[in-house]
Enzyme design. Structure first.
Site, PDB file in Angstrom:
ATOM      1  N   ASP A  67      -5.179  -0.621   6.303  1.00  0.00           N
ATOM      2  CA  ASP A  67      -4.430  -1.351   5.280  1.00  0.00           C
ATOM      3  C   ASP A  67      -3.894  -2.690   5.778  1.00  0.00           C
ATOM      4  O   ASP A  67      -3.906  -2.974   6.980  1.00  0.00           O
ATOM      5  CB  ASP A  67      -3.288  -0.482   4.735  1.00  0.00           C
ATOM      6  CG  ASP A  67      -2.586   0.325   5.831  1.00  0.00           C
ATOM      7  OD1 ASP A  67      -2.714  -0.038   7.000  1.00  0.00           O
ATOM      8  OD2 ASP A  67      -1.924   1.317   5.502  1.00  0.00           O
ATOM      9  N   ASP A 136       7.263   9.909   2.988  1.00  0.00           N
ATOM     10  CA  ASP A 136       7.015  10.400   1.620  1.00  0.00           C
ATOM     11  C   ASP A 136       5.630  11.036   1.476  1.00  0.00           C
ATOM     12  O   ASP A 136       5.190  11.324   0.372  1.00  0.00           O
ATOM     13  CB  ASP A 136       7.190   9.263   0.598  1.00  0.00           C
ATOM     14  CG  ASP A 136       6.183   8.124   0.776  1.00  0.00           C
ATOM     15  OD1 ASP A 136       5.322   8.208   1.701  1.00  0.00           O
ATOM     16  OD2 ASP A 136       6.228   7.161   0.001  1.00  0.00           O
ATOM     17  N   HIS A 138       2.733   9.656   2.428  1.00  0.00           N
ATOM     18  CA  HIS A 138       1.583   8.750   2.267  1.00  0.00           C
ATOM     19  C   HIS A 138       0.728   8.718   3.516  1.00  0.00           C
ATOM     20  O   HIS A 138       1.218   8.941   4.629  1.00  0.00           O
ATOM     21  CB  HIS A 138       2.020   7.332   1.838  1.00  0.00           C
ATOM     22  CG  HIS A 138       2.707   6.506   2.883  1.00  0.00           C
ATOM     23  ND1 HIS A 138       3.922   5.887   2.665  1.00  0.00           N
ATOM     24  CD2 HIS A 138       2.357   6.166   4.150  1.00  0.00           C
ATOM     25  CE1 HIS A 138       4.272   5.202   3.735  1.00  0.00           C
ATOM     26  NE2 HIS A 138       3.340   5.355   4.658  1.00  0.00           N
ATOM     27  N   GLU A 143       0.416   6.032  -1.930  1.00  0.00           N
ATOM     28  CA  GLU A 143       1.755   6.537  -2.205  1.00  0.00           C
ATOM     29  C   GLU A 143       1.708   7.735  -3.173  1.00  0.00           C
ATOM     30  O   GLU A 143       0.708   7.942  -3.868  1.00  0.00           O
ATOM     31  CB  GLU A 143       2.602   5.420  -2.828  1.00  0.00           C
ATOM     32  CG  GLU A 143       2.813   4.209  -1.916  1.00  0.00           C
ATOM     33  CD  GLU A 143       3.872   4.443  -0.825  1.00  0.00           C
ATOM     34  OE1 GLU A 143       4.043   5.597  -0.382  1.00  0.00           O
ATOM     35  OE2 GLU A 143       4.509   3.453  -0.421  1.00  0.00           O
TER      36      GLU A 143
END
Ligand code: F6R
Length: 261
Positions: A67, A136, A138, A143
């Site tokens: 990313d 979280d 990810h 996400e």
């Protein structure tokens, strides 16, 4: 999924580095899938040391990063291009022309994402993919709520991720963390032949439960890895703290090690 619970991040990084070194020794033209963030820093240091000691060469490797932040130029000191150069590429013999990081400045994002997917395919696919994990759940920047089949795409980051990243990077200045990123999708990650996921520290406990023992759900994107047939999760005692079957995983690992993964 294989779960290796190690004492601390130091040991986990060592184990991950060993897996990558063995992979590159067995296949010098390995296509590496690489991650950024604080988690892989120690492992990258160990890879650089192994290269300097003459144990391994990355000369024939290609790499694809997961990313990049949207809007950051490769020279920006918080960009993932810059991170990879300074943390790894400048310290090993990989041909930097063969390293790839998504383009955070692309004007036609959809075309740029498709070109990234095409380049991975043209390289023969990713042989071994390194992953960290967000608090979280990810992986890359996929996400909660994202499609579990998605390919490289742009993604709006959650407030949690923005806060986590401000704490560790961007000098703690939340207003400077970009709000969007370009990321390989869960589908792209699932195509990697082998996946090595690192999780260190108590902040990753809930994400690790979702990853290993939770239901497969878009609300915890890493849980899709339960469908990958060659995935090893390397976590330290702290990150493994809430796993129901922790002792069982330790027992399996003591019996089989990484060799049978
Ligand atoms: C980075 C990436 C992210 C991180 C994750 C954990 O390329 O894909 O998914 O792996 O946000 O970050 P750290 O390692 O900083 O806790």
């Amino acid at each position: 999924m294989k779960v290796a619970i190690v004492k601390n991040a130091e040991e986990g990084s060592k184990l991950a580095a060993e897996i990558f070194i063995e992979q590159v020794k067995a296949k010098p033209a390995t296509v590496l899938g690489l991650a950024t963030g604080s988690t892989p820093v120690k492992m990258y240091k160990l890879l650089a040391e192994a290269y300097k000691a003459g144990e391994v060469s990355f000369k024939e490797c290609k790499s694809f990063n997961l990313d990049e932040y949207l809007g950051l130029a490769p020279e920006h000191d918080q960009s993932y291009h810059y991170f990879m150069k300074t943390q790894l590429f400048d310290h090993i013999d990989i041909d930097q022309a063969q390293t790839n990081v998504p383009d955070g400045l692309a004007t036609d994002i959809a075309a740029s994402c498709q070109a990234y997917e095409d380049a991975i395919t043209a390289a023969g696919g990713i042989d071994i993919q390194l992953l960290g994990i967000g608090s979280d759940g990810h992986i890359a920047f996929n996400e909660p709520g994202c499609s579990l089949a998605c390919r490289t795409h742009s993604q709006v980051l959650t407030q949690q991720t923005i806060e986590d990243n401000a704490r560790l990077f961007f000098g703690g200045k939340i207003e400077e963390v970009p709000t969007q990123a370009v990321t390989m999708g869960i589908g792209s990650i699932m195509d990697a032949k082998k996946v090595v996921l690192l999780a260190f520290g108590a902040g990753k406990q809930d994400a690790v439960v979702g990853l290993v023992e939770g239901p497969v759900t878009a609300m915890c994107p890493c849980s899709a890895l339960q469908y990958h047939n060659d995935c090893i999760v390397i976590c330290d005692e702290e990150a493994a703290g809430k796993l129901q079957q922790k002792e069982y995983y330790k027992y399996i690992f003591s019996q089989t090690g990484v060799s049978n993964i």
